[in-house]
Design a protein around this motif. Sequence first.
Motif, short mmCIF file in Angstrom:
data_model
loop_
_atom_site.label_atom_id
_atom_site.label_comp_id
_atom_site.label_asym_id
_atom_site.label_seq_id
_atom_site.Cartn_x
_atom_site.Cartn_y
_atom_site.Cartn_z
N SER A 171 35.73 53.09 -27.33
CA SER A 171 37.18 52.89 -27.34
C SER A 171 37.60 51.75 -28.25
O SER A 171 38.65 51.81 -28.89
CB SER A 171 37.66 52.63 -25.90
OG SER A 171 37.46 53.75 -25.09
N TYR A 227 42.99 56.16 -24.38
CA TYR A 227 41.75 56.07 -25.14
C TYR A 227 41.24 54.65 -25.37
O TYR A 227 40.04 54.49 -25.65
CB TYR A 227 41.94 56.73 -26.51
CG TYR A 227 42.10 58.23 -26.45
CD1 TYR A 227 41.04 59.04 -26.09
CD2 TYR A 227 43.32 58.83 -26.72
CE1 TYR A 227 41.17 60.42 -26.03
CE2 TYR A 227 43.47 60.21 -26.66
CZ TYR A 227 42.39 60.99 -26.31
OH TYR A 227 42.53 62.35 -26.23
N PHE A 275 42.67 53.01 -35.31
CA PHE A 275 44.07 53.37 -35.08
C PHE A 275 44.99 52.31 -35.66
O PHE A 275 45.95 52.62 -36.40
CB PHE A 275 44.29 53.53 -33.57
CG PHE A 275 45.72 53.77 -33.16
CD1 PHE A 275 46.25 55.05 -33.18
CD2 PHE A 275 46.53 52.73 -32.73
CE1 PHE A 275 47.56 55.29 -32.79
CE2 PHE A 275 47.83 52.95 -32.33
CZ PHE A 275 48.35 54.23 -32.36
N PHE A 322 41.56 59.11 -35.19
CA PHE A 322 42.32 57.97 -34.70
C PHE A 322 42.94 57.17 -35.85
O PHE A 322 44.06 56.68 -35.74
CB PHE A 322 41.43 57.07 -33.84
CG PHE A 322 41.31 57.56 -32.43
CD1 PHE A 322 42.32 57.34 -31.52
CD2 PHE A 322 40.19 58.27 -32.03
CE1 PHE A 322 42.22 57.80 -30.22
CE2 PHE A 322 40.07 58.74 -30.73
CZ PHE A 322 41.10 58.50 -29.83
N VAL A 328 48.73 57.10 -26.05
CA VAL A 328 47.43 57.18 -26.73
C VAL A 328 46.59 55.95 -26.40
O VAL A 328 45.39 56.05 -26.11
CB VAL A 328 47.63 57.31 -28.25
CG1 VAL A 328 46.31 57.16 -28.99
CG2 VAL A 328 48.28 58.65 -28.60
N HIS A 373 45.79 66.51 -33.99
CA HIS A 373 44.70 65.57 -33.72
C HIS A 373 44.48 65.41 -32.22
O HIS A 373 43.34 65.44 -31.74
CB HIS A 373 45.02 64.21 -34.34
CG HIS A 373 44.87 64.15 -35.83
ND1 HIS A 373 43.85 64.78 -36.50
CD2 HIS A 373 45.62 63.53 -36.78
CE1 HIS A 373 43.97 64.55 -37.79
NE2 HIS A 373 45.04 63.79 -37.99
N ILE A 411 36.01 57.35 -26.00
CA ILE A 411 37.19 58.21 -25.92
C ILE A 411 36.95 59.41 -25.03
O ILE A 411 37.90 60.09 -24.62
CB ILE A 411 37.61 58.66 -27.33
CG1 ILE A 411 36.52 59.49 -27.98
CG2 ILE A 411 37.97 57.46 -28.19
CD1 ILE A 411 36.94 60.18 -29.25
N LEU A 413 40.97 66.04 -29.69
CA LEU A 413 40.23 64.93 -29.10
C LEU A 413 39.74 65.29 -27.70
O LEU A 413 40.28 66.18 -27.05
CB LEU A 413 41.12 63.68 -29.04
CG LEU A 413 41.43 63.03 -30.39
CD1 LEU A 413 42.43 61.90 -30.21
CD2 LEU A 413 40.15 62.51 -31.05
N ASP A 472 36.08 62.13 -34.85
CA ASP A 472 37.13 61.55 -34.02
C ASP A 472 37.56 60.18 -34.55
O ASP A 472 38.71 59.77 -34.37
CB ASP A 472 36.64 61.42 -32.57
CG ASP A 472 36.51 62.77 -31.89
OD1 ASP A 472 37.15 63.73 -32.37
OD2 ASP A 472 35.79 62.88 -30.89
N ALA A 490 37.77 53.06 -31.77
CA ALA A 490 38.96 53.91 -31.93
C ALA A 490 40.22 53.07 -32.03
O ALA A 490 41.10 53.34 -32.85
CB ALA A 490 39.06 54.89 -30.76
N ASP A 491 40.32 52.04 -31.21
CA ASP A 491 41.46 51.13 -31.23
C ASP A 491 41.59 50.46 -32.60
O ASP A 491 42.68 50.38 -33.20
CB ASP A 491 41.28 50.08 -30.14
CG ASP A 491 42.57 49.34 -29.81
OD1 ASP A 491 43.56 49.52 -30.53
OD2 ASP A 491 42.58 48.57 -28.85
#
Length: 559
Positions: free
Chosen positions: A254, A543, A261, A405, A539, A485, A11, A489, A401, A257-258
């Motif tokens: 990433s 990211y 999310f 997410f 987003v 948020h 990210i 980031l 982080d 994070a994906d």
Amino acid sequence: MLDDKLYVRTIAGMKRVDALWHRLDPRLLDPLALDSHSTIGVPGVIDAIAAGNVVIANAPGAGLLEAPAFAAFLPQLAKVLIGEALKLPNIATWWCGQDAERDHVGANLESLLVAPAFGVAPLGLPDGKATLGAALNPDERAALLDDMTRRPQDYVGQEIVRLSTMPVVAEDALTPRPFTLRVFAARDGEGRWIVLPGGFARIGEHPDLRAAVMGEGMWSADVCVHGPDPVAPVSLLPSDDTTQLRRNPGTLPSRVADNLFWLGRYLERGEALLGLLRVLLGHSISADTGAALAADTVARLTRMIVASGAAPEPKGLKRADLTQLARTALEDEGEWYSVRAINRQARLIGEVSRERLSADMIRLLDAPFPQRGVLLDKAGSLQRRYSALNGLASEHMTRTDAWRFHDIGRRIERALSAIRFIRTFGGPDATADDLSTLLDLMDSQISYRQRYLTGMARVPVLDLVTLDPNNPRALAFQVAAISAHLNSLPVLSDDGLAEAQQAQAREIAALLVTANATRLSDAMLGDLEFRLTNLSGAVARRYFLHGAEPLRAAGLVLA
């Protein structure tokens, strides 16, 4: 991959990878150099290895040394490489790629074991398993010898080893069973190998002592080695003065994070659909919950459930029709996007994110779908599960982080659901049943009744569920949390200006801060829904892995 160097997208931008631990089948490692059908390898990683830009443990090709063909050469290799014979003799092996060895195997087939030389099943051994020559029928024997003549390099012959036995409990009695023992060795900082006091035993289920049949129904057990004297306790825990403290959780890839999310989005999506079903079940189907909702309100609930793809359009609004609608939307396992289907998607994400989630969260994601009770009971059980997952995310995940997410995903999905609820049940023609349903769906019934004692009124309801910044279920609250948020980031640019996703979130927050409940319109709510959908895409582009933003804006440096 860039200039024969390996990077991982995080990210905070691209981060150089210096070392890898190889766990994939080597054929799938690089679709450019190896199997072109691989969709899980890294294109160009073999070039990076060849260029010396990345170190890889368990390098591709190392497994070749485990091929049975090499067993034929181990005694001589030991003398050449280390100047001494093997400490333990290996199983006598003849590689048929040599003329004399091939003739020996063919002449002594009845007393040997025949196996693939390199793991790939040859034509003479179609199942790919080591086979006793004496167990072959005449046709199988002829086919094996024929293919061994054509491609002798594909075969090895091995002596038939009879294994030692150990006592095991079988059918309430001690009985001997053959076993093999695998030991483990570790190399210390000075390069010395130490055999560890333990191992792994494979135990045959049949009394046949030949090693060839060990794979038929075998089971395994850990082995500990102990002696007559006590062993001094050894701890692998580092001493207090050698551990360097850190509060930085490291870079967040990433892909992780994906996943987090979308885990948040799926959990909120399932809870929103479940909320519609609970209102429908509690007020219009169950005979024990008092007065039913008006037909118009029930019709709106039904349309929202159908529009979500959770169930087909019902034949009517009779109790049987609504019950079938609710059952399909709750637990269908086929073509409909039911609560069960949404939970299955969340569980799949949980399976690849176990190192990021608590054990309790994993257990809840893996928990089976409720089976007992009527539909309302099952819905209640699922609601408690969603509440527990939300509580674990809120109270157990550290504020990294990764948590941001996950929470952004939750907030975006909750905001979108809120807009759809408000547009459906909060219009100018909303009835008391519509407004009460809206408060139920937004979990704001208690807050409203404590604040307003005069009954249902549209503007106060809309203000509470749309614009109240102190209501954790209100639309404004979600947008404020999302904006906070995104402001926390990492960013790629050094100019101090807001990135696209930050600017979009601030615009939405500004619209809500300056809005008035008396002037809320369907057009404004539709615009907010459109903006939130675009924000989700921004987003993702910034990211997640499918984005294409540069590593860092040109001409700028870190301060």
